[in-house]
Enzyme design. Structure first.
Site, PDB file in Angstrom:
ATOM      1  N   CYS A  85      43.182  33.021  21.084  1.00  0.00           N
ATOM      2  CA  CYS A  85      42.291  33.391  19.982  1.00  0.00           C
ATOM      3  C   CYS A  85      42.350  34.906  19.771  1.00  0.00           C
ATOM      4  CB  CYS A  85      40.860  32.959  20.311  1.00  0.00           C
ATOM      5  SG  CYS A  85      39.638  33.461  19.064  1.00  0.00           S
ATOM      6  N   CYS A  88      38.702  36.468  20.760  1.00  0.00           N
ATOM      7  CA  CYS A  88      38.152  36.571  22.125  1.00  0.00           C
ATOM      8  C   CYS A  88      39.190  36.382  23.235  1.00  0.00           C
ATOM      9  CB  CYS A  88      37.026  35.559  22.301  1.00  0.00           C
ATOM     10  SG  CYS A  88      37.570  33.830  22.366  1.00  0.00           S
ATOM     11  N   CYS A 133      37.546  28.001  17.791  1.00  0.00           N
ATOM     12  CA  CYS A 133      37.570  28.424  19.193  1.00  0.00           C
ATOM     13  C   CYS A 133      36.249  28.040  19.830  1.00  0.00           C
ATOM     14  CB  CYS A 133      37.787  29.938  19.260  1.00  0.00           C
ATOM     15  SG  CYS A 133      37.630  30.626  20.927  1.00  0.00           S
ATOM     16  N   CYS A 136      34.193  31.580  20.938  1.00  0.00           N
ATOM     17  CA  CYS A 136      33.584  32.516  19.978  1.00  0.00           C
ATOM     18  C   CYS A 136      33.280  31.869  18.630  1.00  0.00           C
ATOM     19  CB  CYS A 136      34.472  33.742  19.780  1.00  0.00           C
ATOM     20  SG  CYS A 136      35.990  33.455  18.861  1.00  0.00           S
ATOM     21  N   CYS A 156      47.139  22.374  12.599  1.00  0.00           N
ATOM     22  CA  CYS A 156      47.711  23.317  11.638  1.00  0.00           C
ATOM     23  C   CYS A 156      46.847  24.579  11.673  1.00  0.00           C
ATOM     24  CB  CYS A 156      47.727  22.661  10.255  1.00  0.00           C
ATOM     25  SG  CYS A 156      48.655  23.569   9.036  1.00  0.00           S
TER      26      CYS A 156
END
Length: 167
Positions: A85, A88, A133, A136, A156
């Site tokens: 991510c 984070c 995510c 976060c 995707c």
């Protein structure tokens, strides 16, 4: 006259659905809906996110935007490593689950266990499964049921929402 009206209305509806990914996200009513409704390990104010993210990352991760197809170098990344991510640094996908879906976005058939969360996205009369995510709440993309074996899933993802960490 009624037939013409219904035909025009049908074309307008289909056009709106098709164009929905290209319209500003505030029109779609999608601004930070996940962050408003859930608590995550990492919570920041809009100003704090803006300080650590590029404008493109902020648009996708925090405002549920979509990057232009074919614009991310991560779509062409075939090295051995992990996709994390951009907000984070949580590892999300491994390079072993990445494949070329031909869509112009980095695609995977499975996330790292426990790395993502999903919500239902019903923007413009479409129902899609949005991926975020789990740490976060950043918007990553969508998952579809047209991927390869063994899962049959196509995650995707927006490349700008991730970073690649070589092994």
């Amino acid at each position: 006259m009624k037939k013409r009206y219904f035909l025009s209305a049908g074309i307008a509806t289909i056009g709106s659905i098709w164009l929905s990914d290209y319209l500003p996200n505030k029109v779609q009513g999608k601004t930070t809906k996940i962050a408003e409704n859930h608590q995550f390990e990492i919570m920041k104010t809009e100003q704090e996110w803006r300080k650590i993210l590029t404008p493109a990352q902020f648009e996708v991760l925090r405002q549920h935007g979509t990057e232009r197809a074919g614009s991310s170098p991560l779509d062409l990344e075939h090295g051995n490593g992990t996709f994390a991510c951009a907000g984070c640094n949580l590892p999300l996908f491994t390079s072993t689950t990445k494949y070329n879906s031909g869509t112009g976005w980095p695609s995977f058939y499975a996330p790292i266990e426990g790395a993502i969360g999903t919500t239902i996205d019903r923007a413009f009369a479409m129902t899609r499964t949005e991926v975020h995510c789990r740490r976060c709440g950043g918007h990553l993309g969508h998952v579809f049921a047209d991927g390869p074996k063994p899962t049959g899933k196509r995650y995707c993802m927006n490349g700008v929402a991730m970073k690649f960490i070589a092994a």
